[in-house]
Design an enzyme around this catalytic site. Structure first.
Site, PDB file in Angstrom:
ATOM      1  N   ASP A  52      25.087 -34.547   1.925  1.00  0.00           N
ATOM      2  CA  ASP A  52      23.789 -33.883   1.861  1.00  0.00           C
ATOM      3  C   ASP A  52      23.130 -33.937   0.492  1.00  0.00           C
ATOM      4  OD1 ASP A  52      25.194 -31.899   0.353  1.00  0.00           O
ATOM      5  OD2 ASP A  52      25.696 -30.816   2.188  1.00  0.00           O
TER       6      ASP A  52
ATOM      7  N   HIS B 135      31.732 -39.949   0.973  1.00  0.00           N
ATOM      8  CA  HIS B 135      31.189 -40.459   2.231  1.00  0.00           C
ATOM      9  C   HIS B 135      29.717 -40.831   2.119  1.00  0.00           C
ATOM     10  CE1 HIS B 135      34.654 -38.079   4.316  1.00  0.00           C
ATOM     11  NE2 HIS B 135      35.061 -39.211   3.791  1.00  0.00           N
TER      12      HIS B 135
END
Ligand code: NAD
Length: 232
Positions: free
Chosen positions: A85, A102
């Site tokens: 995010d 990631h």
């Protein structure tokens, strides 16, 4: 420091395996690179979800801010996050202190020509009716810079993360079920080297049996106080 989806739920982003987790609503097999490349329906659904989720405009919370304070105190080797995010960076954690294992959904790359652009620009096109927006330069498929199932983790990021876990003399694991590998092997390495692990998580994790201390609570409440105590 090792963080997972739980540190961002207080910013309004659902985790994967918690009670309101994403896996309860979407099929994980939609997140394979092969499916994304070959199936326009999957891409349309991915852009629709990404655009509507609010994650692209979410703001960091008190947990992310506490991590920045810990870094500034000089007591943290670095923060390895599984989150995509971008909220650790948005809170002010500099890139030399952060590994996003990631990837980061706030940027997008064309899989044909490699053009890079902010995802928010692609989301704006989705909102005006382009359901699978192609690269404006070459017409190629656009994909957010996150690691899909079937993709390699970014080699440089992984190496840096393992270098940090080798240097750490303790690990603080926050908001993660500690069940996604190889990411979870980072806190595990610190423990195997004989150092303590402190877990801050709502609910159980897969590595609770190895923790020195477990704080079952919300990161936005626990981390500010914990960092106050560590840096006092
Ligand atoms: P997870 O969903 O497996 O586990 C999250 C854990 O955090 C759960 O145990 C949950 O109860 C706990 N939790 C929720 N809110 C919390 C809070 N405020 N304070 C403390 N704990 C809280 O997450 P994971 O272990 O990070 O693994 C999920 C995978 O999903 C990762 O690979 C990650 O890349 C990805 N993911 C990322 C995001 C994000 O970027 N924000 C969101 C969902 C999933």
């Amino acid at each position: 420091m090792f963080t997972g989806a739980g540190i961002s739920t207080e910013s309004g982003i659902p985790d994967f395996r918690g009670p309101d987790g994403v896996w309860r609503r979407v099929d994980p097999s939609e997140f394979t690179l092969e499916r994304y490349l070959s199936d326009v329906t999957t891409r349309r659904a991915a852009w629709r979800r990404r655009t509507r989720s609010g994650a692209l405009t979410a703001a960091p919370n008190r947990g992310h801010e506490a991590v920045v304070r810990l870094w500034r105190s000089g007591r943290m080797v670095g923060c390895v996050t599984q989150n995509i995010d971008g909220l650790h960076a948005a809170a002010g954690l500099p890139s030399e202190a952060l590994v996003e294992m990631h990837g980061n959904a706030r940027t997008t790359t064309c899989l044909e020509c490699g053009a890079s652009l902010p995802t928010i620009q692609v989301a704006a096109r989705v909102e005006t009716g382009e359901d699978d927006p192609p690269c404006e330069r070459c017409g190629g498929v656009l994909k957010v810079d996150v690691v899909y199932f079937g993709e390699m983790l970014p080699a440089g990021a992984v190496a840096r993360a393992f270098e940090w876990s080798a240097r750490a003399d303790a690990v603080l694991a926050v908001g993660s079920t500690l069940g996604v590998y190889p990411a979870a092997s980072l806190p595990l390495d610190v423990v195997r080297a004989g150092h303590p692990m402190v877990i801050v998580n709502r609910g159980p994790t897969d590595l609770d049996h190895l923790a020195t201390v477990i704080v079952d609570g919300s990161s936005g409440d626990v981390l500010p106080e914990l960092v106050d105590r560590i840096t006092d």
